[in-house]
Design a protein around this motif. Structure first.
Motif, mmCIF file in Angstrom:
data_model
loop_
_atom_site.group_PDB
_atom_site.id
_atom_site.type_symbol
_atom_site.label_atom_id
_atom_site.label_comp_id
_atom_site.label_asym_id
_atom_site.label_seq_id
_atom_site.Cartn_x
_atom_site.Cartn_y
_atom_site.Cartn_z
ATOM 1 N N THR A 183 0.809 -1.413 -0.180
ATOM 2 C CA THR A 183 0.335 -0.161 -0.067
ATOM 3 C C THR A 183 0.563 1.020 0.196
ATOM 4 O OG1 THR A 183 -1.518 -1.142 1.666
ATOM 5 C CG2 THR A 183 -1.657 1.511 1.064
ATOM 6 N N ARG A 187 2.224 4.109 -3.195
ATOM 7 C CA ARG A 187 1.609 5.479 -3.534
ATOM 8 C C ARG A 187 2.597 6.241 -3.694
ATOM 9 N NH1 ARG A 187 2.834 8.746 1.279
ATOM 10 N NH2 ARG A 187 3.704 7.195 2.961
ATOM 11 N N THR A 384 -8.451 -9.593 -12.508
ATOM 12 C CA THR A 384 -7.226 -9.063 -12.010
ATOM 13 C C THR A 384 -6.832 -10.557 -11.127
ATOM 14 O OG1 THR A 384 -8.668 -9.301 -9.708
ATOM 15 C CG2 THR A 384 -8.406 -7.198 -10.985
ATOM 16 N N PRO A 403 0.444 3.581 -12.353
ATOM 17 C CA PRO A 403 -0.539 3.820 -11.268
ATOM 18 C C PRO A 403 -1.687 4.471 -12.391
ATOM 19 C CG PRO A 403 1.127 5.029 -11.115
ATOM 20 C CD PRO A 403 0.950 4.161 -11.970
ATOM 21 N N THR A 409 -4.803 -0.212 -12.929
ATOM 22 C CA THR A 409 -4.707 -0.191 -11.193
ATOM 23 C C THR A 409 -5.785 -1.501 -10.936
ATOM 24 O OG1 THR A 409 -6.805 0.995 -12.214
ATOM 25 C CG2 THR A 409 -4.627 2.222 -11.462
ATOM 26 N N ALA A 410 -6.763 -1.417 -11.714
ATOM 27 C CA ALA A 410 -7.721 -2.546 -11.018
ATOM 28 C C ALA A 410 -6.416 -4.121 -10.416
ATOM 29 C CB ALA A 410 -8.094 -3.604 -12.506
ATOM 30 N N TYR A 412 -3.214 -3.352 -8.502
ATOM 31 C CA TYR A 412 -2.463 -2.761 -7.752
ATOM 32 C C TYR A 412 -3.947 -2.726 -6.793
ATOM 33 C CZ TYR A 412 1.102 -1.815 -10.784
ATOM 34 O OH TYR A 412 2.333 -1.800 -11.384
ATOM 35 N N ASN A 413 -5.024 -2.104 -7.391
ATOM 36 C CA ASN A 413 -5.633 -2.114 -5.656
ATOM 37 C C ASN A 413 -6.111 -3.876 -5.638
ATOM 38 O OD1 ASN A 413 -5.750 -0.045 -6.681
ATOM 39 N ND2 ASN A 413 -7.955 0.532 -7.709
ATOM 40 N N ARG A 414 -6.427 -4.516 -6.400
ATOM 41 C CA ARG A 414 -6.407 -5.359 -5.420
ATOM 42 C C ARG A 414 -5.368 -6.239 -4.611
ATOM 43 N NH1 ARG A 414 -9.624 -8.896 -3.524
ATOM 44 N NH2 ARG A 414 -8.700 -11.250 -3.781
ATOM 45 N N ILE A 416 -3.835 -4.272 -2.525
ATOM 46 C CA ILE A 416 -4.064 -3.552 -1.910
ATOM 47 C C ILE A 416 -4.777 -3.961 -0.613
ATOM 48 C CG2 ILE A 416 -5.242 -0.990 -0.538
ATOM 49 C CD1 ILE A 416 -3.696 0.292 -3.436
ATOM 50 N N ARG A 417 -6.416 -4.442 -1.167
ATOM 51 C CA ARG A 417 -7.430 -5.524 -0.339
ATOM 52 C C ARG A 417 -6.529 -6.500 -0.019
ATOM 53 N NH1 ARG A 417 -10.500 -4.695 -5.389
ATOM 54 N NH2 ARG A 417 -10.745 -2.568 -5.738
#
Ligand SMILES: O=C(O)[C@@H](CO)OP(=O)(O)O
Ligand SMILES: [Mg+2]
Length: 421
Positions: A183, A187, A384, A403, A409-410, A412-414, A416-417
């Motif tokens: 995460t 960033r 993803t 990013p 981003t799908a 990267y966001n996965r 993070i989750r």
């Protein structure tokens, strides 16, 4: 008693990828025997631009529709031949399902059914199994071993086959090696990306992006590109270098630089020519000059001897990643290991076509101390799966573009989750 989750439906369709080209997506439905509960999951095949010559075959229709790029034949193969062979089977037997598809295909390179057709089914089966078991995909494929999150390699400046104008090196990536979590790393990278955008604008350079979301400015040469990126890292308030917060990675994609004969290279944009040995000297200089963590495909996919020499010279200083060289193929990786070519492998499930073979390549790489890097393709979808695979299969790194752009981003966001969970 063995748990049985039966495949009851397999359905493929043609959808669009991030370059506006058609690709195949497959849905698999399974029924849990004990409860009668149904679970459906889908997976899509991505598609490369700088594809390796030894990749499994991506089946395209030819003809006029979509300029020959349609995948209706691959869709048909899933909906008829593959569906017939797999419906009624236990989805938990992934290896068995993959082996059945290989047998049905019957070719060395998956050219009969198409690796795109086979992969979409293979991944959708794993996802449907995970769903039926009510677990995330990374946990299903990795079990108790799924405990680490990879370091992202973000491609923030595009060249080569991913943009028409500028540089011969295809990808310039930043690695937040000093970040404590993905995460935080994501960033940091996004902050650097925005500083790079400002720097480019201030110099009157284009901030239009290439296929993977990185900027594709008209910069004179690779050295200048790296300097700009290092400046963006500093401007964002971070340090760059070994043991610091960031390092830089390149994907030369040198199989796109084939010259007139083996051992000769021609860089199409700059017009430069190199022999294998001259290119090795070039990379040695670049490594001395810049904080380079890794170089992917520094030499051609058939230049095994060159790879061996380069690895002997700089393999203790830098990670040398085989993408087109190994094409996620355990047979080619095995050859590279025995010859001493490279020290890392890029893992692209669609280069080989099944989840089982992808897992085999990773297992072999780990056994021999090769780093593993899970990777997207330049043509992607919002799927993803690779984010989960990178965690489930313990990849050291993941490269999935800039990013920005939803298909990047799908992933990267996965991640993070996943980290949060
Ligand atoms: O060369 C690569 O590593 C990839 C992904 O970045 O590009 P493509 O999918 O075009 O082969
Ligand atoms: Mg590559």
């Amino acid at each position: 008693m063995a748990v049985k989750m039966t495949i009851t439906r397999i359905h493929a369709r043609e959808i669009l990828d991030s370059r506006g080209n058609p690709t195949i997506e497959t849905e698999v439905t399974v029924e849990t025997e004990t409860t009668g509960k149904k679970s459906t999951a889908r997976a899509a095949a991505p598609s490369g631009a700088s594809t390796g010559e030894f990749e499994a075959i991506e089946l395209r229709d030819g003809g006029e529709r979509y300029g020959g790029n349609g995948v209706q034949q691959a869709v048909e193969n899933v909906n008829t031949r593959i569906a017939k062979a797999l419906i009624g089977r236990n989805v938990l037997r992934q290896e068995n399902l993959d082996a059945l598809m290989l047998e049905l295909d019957g070719t060395e390179n998956k050219g009969s059914l198409g690796a795109n057709a086979i992969l979409s089914v293979s991944l959708a089966c794993a996802k449907a199994a995970a769903k039926a078991l009510q677990m995330p995909l990374y946990r299903y494929v990795g079990g108790v071993n799924a405990v680490t999150i990879p370091v992202p390699m973000m491609n923030i400046l595009n060249g080569g086959a991913h943009s028409d104008n500028n540089l011969d090196v295809q990808e310039f990536m930043i690695l937040p090696i000093g970040a404590d979590s993905i995460t935080e790393g994501i960033r940091w990278c996004a902050e650097v990306y925005h500083h790079l955008k400002k720097l480019l604008k201030n110099r009157g350079l284009s901030v239009a992006v290439g296929d993977e979301g990185g900027f594709a400015p008209n910069i004179a040469n690779e050295e200048e590109a790296i300097q700009l990126i290092m400046e963006a890292i500093t401007k964002a308030g971070y340090s760059c270098g070994r043991g610091k917060q960031f390092m830089i990675s390149l994907d030369a994609a040198a199989s796109e630089w084939k010259g007139n004969a083996p051992g000769e290279y021609y860089l199409p944009k700059s017009g430069k020519r190199y022999t294998t040995d001259e290119l090795i000297v070039h990379w040695e200089k670049m490594i001395r000059r810049f904080p380079i963590y890794s170089i992917e495909d520094p030499l051609d996919e058939e230049d095994w001897d060159g790879w061996k020499r380069l690895t002997e010279k700089v393999g203790d200083k830098v990670i040398l990643v085989g993408d087109d060289l190994f094409v996620t193929n355990p047979v080619r990786l095995n050859k590279g290991i025995s010859m001493g070519c490279g020290n890392a492998i890029l893992i692209k499930p669609n280069q080989i076509g099944t989840l089982s073979e992808t897992m085999e390549a990773i297992r072999m790489a780990k056994e021999h101390g090769y780093e593993t890097i899970m990777s997207h393709r330049s043509g992607e979808t919002e799927d993803t799966t690779i984010a989960d695979l990178s965690v489930g299969l313990g990849s050291d790194l993941i490269k999935t573009g800039a990013p920005c752009r939803g298909e990047r981003t799908a992933k990267y966001n996965r991640l993070i989750r996943i980290e949060e969970s």
